[in-house]
Design a protein around this motif. Structure first.
Motif, PDB file in Angstrom:
ATOM      1  N   GLU A 166     107.627  40.403  42.834  1.00 16.42           N
ATOM      2  CA  GLU A 166     106.769  39.244  43.055  1.00 16.42           C
ATOM      3  C   GLU A 166     105.443  39.400  42.323  1.00 16.42           C
ATOM      4  O   GLU A 166     104.959  38.463  41.671  1.00 16.42           O
ATOM      5  N   ILE A 167     104.858  40.604  42.401  1.00 21.25           N
ATOM      6  CA  ILE A 167     103.598  40.854  41.699  1.00 21.25           C
ATOM      7  C   ILE A 167     103.809  40.805  40.193  1.00 21.25           C
ATOM      8  O   ILE A 167     102.966  40.287  39.441  1.00 21.25           O
ATOM      9  N   ALA A 168     104.939  41.326  39.735  1.00 18.80           N
ATOM     10  CA  ALA A 168     105.254  41.290  38.302  1.00 18.80           C
ATOM     11  C   ALA A 168     105.356  39.841  37.812  1.00 18.80           C
ATOM     12  O   ALA A 168     104.855  39.503  36.734  1.00 18.80           O
ATOM     13  N   ASN A 169     105.981  38.979  38.609  1.00 19.62           N
ATOM     14  CA  ASN A 169     106.098  37.559  38.241  1.00 19.62           C
ATOM     15  C   ASN A 169     104.736  36.884  38.202  1.00 19.62           C
ATOM     16  O   ASN A 169     104.465  36.036  37.336  1.00 19.62           O
ATOM     17  N   ARG A 170     103.860  37.249  39.156  1.00 16.79           N
ATOM     18  CA  ARG A 170     102.522  36.663  39.173  1.00 16.79           C
ATOM     19  C   ARG A 170     101.702  37.114  37.978  1.00 16.79           C
ATOM     20  O   ARG A 170     100.923  36.331  37.411  1.00 16.79           O
ATOM     21  N   ASN A 171     101.870  38.375  37.576  1.00 19.30           N
ATOM     22  CA  ASN A 171     101.167  38.859  36.382  1.00 19.30           C
ATOM     23  C   ASN A 171     101.630  38.115  35.141  1.00 19.30           C
ATOM     24  O   ASN A 171     100.829  37.806  34.245  1.00 19.30           O
ATOM     25  N   LYS A 172     102.943  37.827  35.072  1.00 19.91           N
ATOM     26  CA  LYS A 172     103.467  37.048  33.954  1.00 19.91           C
ATOM     27  C   LYS A 172     102.881  35.634  33.962  1.00 19.91           C
ATOM     28  O   LYS A 172     102.605  35.061  32.907  1.00 19.91           O
ATOM     29  N   SER A 173     102.690  35.085  35.176  1.00 19.50           N
ATOM     30  CA  SER A 173     102.105  33.746  35.292  1.00 19.50           C
ATOM     31  C   SER A 173     100.678  33.723  34.756  1.00 19.50           C
ATOM     32  O   SER A 173     100.265  32.779  34.087  1.00 19.50           O
ATOM     33  N   ILE A 174      99.910  34.786  35.063  1.00 19.37           N
ATOM     34  CA  ILE A 174      98.535  34.876  34.570  1.00 19.37           C
ATOM     35  C   ILE A 174      98.519  34.923  33.047  1.00 19.37           C
ATOM     36  O   ILE A 174      97.748  34.213  32.383  1.00 19.37           O
TER      37      ILE A 174
ATOM     38  N   ILE B  89      96.801  32.073  30.591  1.00 17.39           N
ATOM     39  CA  ILE B  89      95.761  32.431  29.626  1.00 17.39           C
ATOM     40  C   ILE B  89      96.194  32.061  28.210  1.00 17.39           C
ATOM     41  O   ILE B  89      95.402  31.549  27.404  1.00 17.39           O
ATOM     42  N   THR B  90      97.473  32.288  27.894  1.00 20.38           N
ATOM     43  CA  THR B  90      97.990  31.947  26.570  1.00 20.38           C
ATOM     44  C   THR B  90      97.933  30.449  26.328  1.00 20.38           C
ATOM     45  O   THR B  90      97.562  29.984  25.240  1.00 20.38           O
ATOM     46  N   ILE B  91      98.295  29.675  27.352  1.00 20.01           N
ATOM     47  CA  ILE B  91      98.273  28.212  27.239  1.00 20.01           C
ATOM     48  C   ILE B  91      96.855  27.719  26.955  1.00 20.01           C
ATOM     49  O   ILE B  91      96.621  26.942  26.025  1.00 20.01           O
ATOM     50  N   SER B  92      95.909  28.185  27.762  1.00 18.31           N
ATOM     51  CA  SER B  92      94.522  27.746  27.605  1.00 18.31           C
ATOM     52  C   SER B  92      93.961  28.167  26.256  1.00 18.31           C
ATOM     53  O   SER B  92      93.338  27.368  25.542  1.00 18.31           O
ATOM     54  N   GLY B  93      94.178  29.447  25.918  1.00 17.93           N
ATOM     55  CA  GLY B  93      93.641  29.965  24.662  1.00 17.93           C
ATOM     56  C   GLY B  93      94.206  29.261  23.447  1.00 17.93           C
ATOM     57  O   GLY B  93      93.484  28.924  22.515  1.00 17.93           O
ATOM     58  N   SER B  94      95.526  29.021  23.459  1.00 16.33           N
ATOM     59  CA  SER B  94      96.183  28.351  22.329  1.00 16.33           C
ATOM     60  C   SER B  94      95.665  26.921  22.173  1.00 16.33           C
ATOM     61  O   SER B  94      95.307  26.496  21.065  1.00 16.33           O
TER      62      SER B  94
END
Length: 309
Positions: free
Chosen positions: A209-217, A221-226
């Motif tokens: 679950e934590i791994a999935n949340r880290n992927k979400s972060i 960030i990639t979406i916003s930055g791009s």
């Protein structure tokens, strides 16, 4: 060069509904991919390619040129604001559990998509009247260019500012604000969950679950930055031109002209990255791409085999 195949691939695979995504998310992703595809078709294919390589066709008449401008502006606005709508939907799903069951539904997604597309299609109609013919030949008007009134009229200046405030200034703010809140919520929830799991245990445990949340972060960030990076050059150019009133370029070597072209290229490139960022990172989507490639290879092999008989 912008590649519309990315968006076509995303539309086809997502529409099959085999990527493990809810219908609500699928509707948003498909609509975003369609909007991005229309941006590429209207600006790159219908305008630039036809203009430079197929001069004299009916698409080069002033009426068609104006229509293509409106289609481009509307599809661009829709694609950007559908990205905002999807970001808001994910914010509700992650941070507002009480509203999740009511808002994050396929019916709501369809209504939001319809409202966004309808509103911005009407909003872009004035662009048709902002352009006039470049020249006339045998009583036929050809090509289109911004009228002198567009650069001098206060009404058109207000419309131009409104257009850029709505796309991309407000989306910049909304996406950044929503992503900050979402990431903050994920970090707090992950910290609490990690503390509960590690309580009384000296060994580190892997938490999916934590791994999935880290992927979400990382994804957010990639979406916003791009989005911000690819739109910044064009936005800076627009602000500079409007403030200094440098509406015309001296030549193709004019640094301002080069900035404009670079900004336009990066802005169009964002129409190819949205689908990739949101979708290609999904393992099930990649598997569907592999299956599609295998299917096409089998069809090609069978076609060649039949030809040899």
């Amino acid at each position: 060069m912008e590649n519309p195949q990315i968006n076509v691939l995303a539309i086809v695979i997502l529409s099959r509904g085999k990527c493990g995504l809810t219908k609500c998310i699928t509707y948003y992703l498909v609509s975003m991919a369609v909007g991005d595809l229309l941006v590429i078709v209207s600006d790159v294919i219908l305008y630039k390619i036809v203009y430079y390589y197929f001069g004299g066709s009916f698409l080069n008449t002033t009426v068609m040129c104006r229509s293509i401008v409106v289609l481009y502006a509307a599809s661009q606005d829709c694609a950007v604001w559908l990205t905002v709508a999807f970001t808001f939907d994910r914010y509700i799903a992650i941070c507002c559990q009480q509203l999740k069951t009511k808002y994050c539904t396929e019916k709501t997604a369809m209504v939001v998509i319809a409202v966004v597309c309808t509103m911005f299609c009407f909003k872009c109609i004035p662009w048709y009247f902002a352009f006039g013919p470049r020249y006339a030949m045998e009583n036929v008007q050809w090509d289109c260019i911004l009228t002198q009134t567009f650069h001098t009229s206060r009404a058109w200046a207000a419309f131009a500012w409104l257009h850029r405030i709505l796309t991309p200034l407000l989306p910049f703010g909304f996406i950044l604000f929503l992503n900050v809140l979402t990431i903050k919520n994920i970090l707090i929830a992950s910290k609490v969950r990690r503390g509960l799991r590690d309580c009384g245990s000296s060994q580190k445990q892997h938490d999916p679950e934590i791994a999935n949340r880290n992927k979400s972060i990382t994804l957010l960030i990639t979406i916003s930055g791009s989005f911000m990076l690819l739109w910044t050059t064009y936005l800076v150019y627009f602000l500079y031109v409007r403030i200094t009133k440098a509406f015309y370029h001296n030549s193709f070597n004019d640094p301002l002209f080069k900035v404009q072209q670079a900004g336009t290229m990066l802005q169009l490139l964002s129409s190819c990255t949205n689908a990739s960022i949101y979708v290609v990172t999904q393992a099930k989507f990649r598997n569907e791409v592999k299956n599609a490639a295998k299917y096409l290879f089998i069809l090609l092999f069978q076609f060649i085999k039949c030809k040899k008989k």
